[in-house]
Structure formats: C-alpha cells, structure tokens
Design an enzyme around this catalytic site. Structure first.
Site, PDB file in Angstrom:
ATOM      1  N   LYS A   1       0.882  -1.174   0.000  1.00 44.06           N
ATOM      2  CA  LYS A   1       0.000   0.000   0.000  1.00 44.06           C
ATOM      3  C   LYS A   1       0.920   1.225   0.000  1.00 44.06           C
ATOM      4  CE  LYS A   1      -1.815   3.060   1.886  1.00 44.06           C
ATOM      5  NZ  LYS A   1      -1.528   4.451   1.445  1.00 44.06           N
TER       6      LYS A   1
ATOM      7  N   CYS B   1      14.014  11.117   6.361  1.00 45.55           N
ATOM      8  CA  CYS B   1      13.788  10.712   7.765  1.00 45.55           C
ATOM      9  C   CYS B   1      15.035  10.916   8.597  1.00 45.55           C
ATOM     10  CB  CYS B   1      13.318   9.268   7.836  1.00 45.55           C
ATOM     11  SG  CYS B   1      14.443   8.111   7.048  1.00 45.55           S
TER      12      CYS B   1
ATOM     13  N   GLU C   1       9.430  17.052  14.352  1.00 46.74           N
ATOM     14  CA  GLU C   1       9.887  16.780  12.993  1.00 46.74           C
ATOM     15  C   GLU C   1       9.166  17.701  12.012  1.00 46.74           C
ATOM     16  OE1 GLU C   1       8.708  13.080  11.055  1.00 46.74           O
ATOM     17  OE2 GLU C   1      10.762  12.841  10.344  1.00 46.74           O
TER      18      GLU C   1
ATOM     19  N   GLU D   1       9.497   1.789  11.003  1.00 49.13           N
ATOM     20  CA  GLU D   1      10.541   2.796  10.740  1.00 49.13           C
ATOM     21  C   GLU D   1       9.837   4.136  10.775  1.00 49.13           C
ATOM     22  OE1 GLU D   1      13.500   1.880  10.666  1.00 49.13           O
ATOM     23  OE2 GLU D   1      13.621  -0.143   9.856  1.00 49.13           O
TER      24      GLU D   1
END
Ligand code: NAD
Length: 498
Positions: A183, A292, A390, A258
């Site tokens: 997905k 990331c 973030e 992750e």
C-alpha cells in the site's frame, strides 16, 4: 513555471491484484496532484476493504499453493537479480516519474533507482549465502533451525523517495519467499505501478506481488486489520505508527516500524569544518529536507559557533531552488500542499522561536507551487517546538553548546532517536559520544551513507525493530526449531503407578 507530465502515463493509476491491473470494486478514486502546479494530473483507484480482501486472498493463494515460496533460493535469487537489472535499465524513466510526482530534484531521483536495484541484488545474494544453525548434543540430540517464509506481508510506505523505500521492504519480503500486498503513499502513487511490470517481466508469478493504492485510513487500515496478514512492515510518521501498533495488537502481528526523526548533527570545535559544513548543509536540504534521517538540529560548539552560523547561512542562501526536472536544482517542490502548509507553519513559528538567518518563506520568483526557501534558524532554545518536532522540510535549527556533556544532553533531548552525526577529530570522543547518543544509527565524520549489511532503524519514537541485512531476513521468516533424539527418548513414565 510548469512541468509537463511524463509521456505514456495511463488514464488512471490502478491496483494490481493477482496479475491484473484493476479499478476499485466500488469504483472509488482519489486525485493525484503535481507539486509544481498543485493541479490534479491523474486519478488513482482508492482501495477500500473489498480491494484489500481481494489482494490478500490472491497473495494467500500464491503463498499456500503457488511456486514462489517453494523455489530454491538460487532460483529466487536469479529472479531478484533480473528485477535489479530491469530497475537499472529503467533508471531514467523511474527518475522522471518520481521527480514529477514527488517534487524531488531529478538528479537526486536518479540515485534512488540505482539504490532500489541494489536492494534486490543484495537480498538475492543474501538468501543464497544464508545458513542456519544446527546444534548437536553428542549421542543424544540434534537440533536444527528450519527457516520458513511467514505468509502474506503487508507493506505500507511513505511518499519520500517512494520507489526506493518500497524496494527496502519488497526485496527482503520476496527474497525470503513471502507474498505481499503493498500500500504505497497516496501523495505519490505513480511509480509503484512500475513494480507490477518489472516483476512480471522478471518472472515473478501472479499473485505474489499485489498493489492496492488508496488512503491510509481506508486501504492501509484494512490491510493492518486483515486477519490473513501476519506481518506489517511500516515506514511513516511516529503518530501513524502508534495507530497501526494499536490496530494490529488484537491480531498479535509481527511489526516493523521505521518512524520519524529529529536527528542531531554535533559539530565540535576541532572538526574539519569544511567537511562538516558540506555534510550538514546536504544533510538537511537534500531530498527537499523530506528525509527521515535529516540532520535537522545542528549543535555547534561555542568557539566556532558564530563563524559556522555565518558560513552555514551563506551556503543556505545559495542553495539552488528550482523546477524538480532541472538538473541544476538542489531543492525542488515539497510533495503536496498539505505538507507545504505544515512546513510553512513551522517556518512562521520559528520566527518567534529562533533568529532567522536564511530563507523564512517562499523563495523569490516562485509565486506558486510548494516551494520553501532553505530556512535556517539559529540560537534555538532546546525546548522550542522547532527543536523538538519533525518538520520534514528544508528547515534547520542551530543551537550552541559549550561542553561535550551539554552536547550529549541536547542531542538526546527529543522524543526521537533515529540518526546522529558527530563531527570531531578526536577519536575517543567520537566513539564515546556515538555510544552514548540515543540514536539507532550514528555517522562519525561522514554523511548518510549506509552499507546494506548494517542494521537500519531508530530507537525511542523513531521505530521498533531494526531492518537491514540478516535482520530483514529474520523479520520476514519464522525460525522453527526442530529437535530429534539420537537415542532412547527419556520420558518420565506417567500413568504407570498401578
Ligand atoms: P504517514 O505516516 O502519513 O504515511 C505513511 C503511510 O502510512 C502511507 O502509505 C499512509 O497512507 C499510511 N497510513 C496512514 N494512516 C494509516 C493508518 N491509519 N493505517 C494504515 N496505514 C496508514 O507518513 P508520510 O507523511 O507518508 O511519511 C513521512 C514520515 O515517514 C516522516 O515522519 C518520516 O520521518 C518517516 N520516514 C521514516 C523512515 C525511516 O526509515 N525511519 C524513512 C522514510 C520516512
């Protein structure tokens, strides 16, 4: 400024289930925007529970009765290498699709296709070299590990470097003999369909790879909650990871997560300043800052702070913002207006939390599209939101420190723990700092380059479990222990009292 869609696009992006491109059962679709114009350039099938059910059922059939899990490792490895050859041969096409759909600068998109191919080669090689343990108790017992693929793996991926990140999961899941349902992220669904053609050409049987496009809350959610999917490998935001963790709990699924990051780059006064500057500028502005492992908090020792800040701001002002398709571009357009608004809200917030020395809004000459000027805030306090949260865009927070202890405290002072970068010429300090910093991965005097054999993953809010090398093989396989007696079996005799 506009960019033209790549030639040869289909009329719609479809699912790929059991070897066929299909629409959603109920005909649902969603709009896919081009990040330069923010106009819909294509529509994609929006997968619902019914579509996930079909994809899982195809993958289950291919696992239970198909050839793929039963092939010899060498036979699967040959196919994995064929996949890599085809990916490499399509480097230019992939890069064009990826750059158009995600807004990544074309030169940086090119590297992604090569890395994706490398993942297939690597795991193809690994399953052939794979060996498992046998333990012998002389004259009594032999014990051996029978490693088996697990079944249907659900793979859920984000929109930054989509094709490459999909390869991280697809390569080990398939190499070990599982079947999959992928997905991909709804912001960037364009390149995922290429896997279907590439796998077919390489000889992967129908039903082994299935693709369902759609929104996370619909298609992703249905995949996580499907009882016939024992494994979920997820890459995305920490908040989404928490939701998935909760949703998977009743099924006791294997999870690999992750997640997000707010990684520190620590620059000591004795560092090679030029190298540190190159790396820390690249570390937060490459991939549009949508990385990331971006070193988005830079901690700089007081003695060199003013000099560093001045030179850093100069470099940031000179970073070339431009059309993603222009080979001169260093920062392109952010992926989607929703994400652009989020990044811009942090840019505005930063103006009250730090001293702005570069950027701070739209770059000049870019009145439309998701463009953000490389933005640098300095003197940022450790409790500022732009230091803690973030942002996932071309925005960096720089903070001074005096001692090594203070640097470590600042580095560890966030919820995240994905990566850390340390710049110093003192060997002992580099290693001691690396071992004490709360990060899954540390780079000493170097940039974000990773050998595929090493563990990849974060600690704290940045992830659960590590992938990479044999750890990925472990995640996608069961290690069944088989015990055989070599002698009499010595069982206490129950039921013999009378
Ligand atoms: P996201 O969490 O919004 O979405 C990731 C994927 O999850 C998408 O496919 C989305 O559709 C799906 N999803 C969303 N809600 C879901 C739900 N309830 N159930 C199931 N699936 C759901 O993340 P994003 O914005 O696409 O990606 C950016 C994030 O990914 C950043 O936080 C970044 O740090 C992180 N990231 C981490 C790594 C890593 O290796 N640690 C690598 C790349 C990106």
């Amino acid at each position: 400024m506009t960019q033209h869609p790549p030639t040869g696009l289909p009329d719609k992006i479809r699912h790929f289930i059991d070897g066929t491109f299909v629409d959603s059962v109920g005909g649902e679709t969603f709009d896919v925007l081009d990040p330069v114009s923010n106009k819909t350039y294509i529509r994609a099938a929006a997968g619902q529970k019914a579509d996930i059910d079909l994809a899982v059922s195809a993958a289950k059939k291919a696992f239970k009765s198909g050839a793929w899990p039963r092939l010899l490792p060498r036979e699967r490895a040959r196919i994995m290498h064929r996949v890599a050859d085809i990916v490499e041969s399509r480097d230019a096409q992939l890069a064009e699709l990826e750059s158009f759909d995600s807004g990544l600068p074309i030169t940086q998109a090119r590297g992604q296709a090569r890395r994706a191919a490398e993942n297939f080669r690597f795991f193809g090689d690994l399953i052939v070299a794979q060996h498992d343990n046998t333990f012998k108790v002389p004259d009594r017992q032999m014990n051996y590990v029978n490693r088996k693929p697990i079944g249907v793996a659900g793979l859920i991926t984000p929109w930054n470097t989509p094709f490459m990140l999909e390869s991280w999961k697809l390569a080990p899941a398939l190499a070990t003999g599982n079947t999959v349902v992928l997905k991909p992220a709804e912001f960037t669904p364009l390149s995922a369909s290429l896997w279907a053609e590439i796998f077919r050409e390489a000889g992967i049987p129908d039903g082994v790879f299935n693709l369902v496009n759609g929104l996370g809350e619909e298609a992703g959610d249905a995949l996580v909650k499907h009882p016939d999917v024992p494994l979920i490998s997820f890459t995305g935001e920490s908040r989404t990871g928490q939701i998935i963790f909760g949703n998977a709990a009743p099924y006791l699924k294997g999870l690999s997560m992750e997640l997000g990051g707010k990684s520190p780059a620590i620059v000591f006064a004795d560092a090679d300043l030029e190298a540190a500057l190159d790396a820390t500028v690249f570390g937060v502005f490459s991939l549009n800052g949508e990385r990331c492992t971006a070193g988005s908090r830079i901690l700089v020792q007081r003695e060199i702070y003013d000099d560093f800040v001045e030179r850093y701001a100069e470099r940031a002002k000179n970073v070339v913002v431009g059309l993603p398709s222009d080979p001169a571009t260093e920062v392109g357009a952010l992926v989607h207006p929703e994400h652009y608004n989020k990044v811009m809200s942090y840019v505005e917030l930063g103006k009250s939390e730090g001293r702005l020395v570069a950027g701070g809004g739209r770059p000049e000459g870019f009145p439309t599209g998701n463009y953000v000027a490389p933005t640098v805030f300095v003197d940022v306090a450790p409790d500022a939101r732009i230091f803690q949260e973030e942002i996932f865009g071309p925005v960096v927070a720089i903070t001074p420190f005096d001692t090594e202890e203070e640097a470590l405290e600042l580095a560890n002072n966030t919820a995240y723990g994905l990566a850390a970068y340390v710049w110093t010429s003192q060997l002992k300090r580099a290693h001691n700092f690396a071992q004490a910093v709360e990060a899954g991965m540390v780079w000493l005097n170097s940039n974000n380059v990773r050998d595929l054999r090493t563990p990849f993953g974060g600690v704290k809010a940045s992830g659960l479990g590590h992938e990479g090398g044999y750890r990925s093989i472990d995640f996608y396989t069961d290690q069944q222990a088989v015990h055989i007696t070599l002698n009499e079996s010595h069982s206490p005799r129950f039921g013999t009292a009378k």
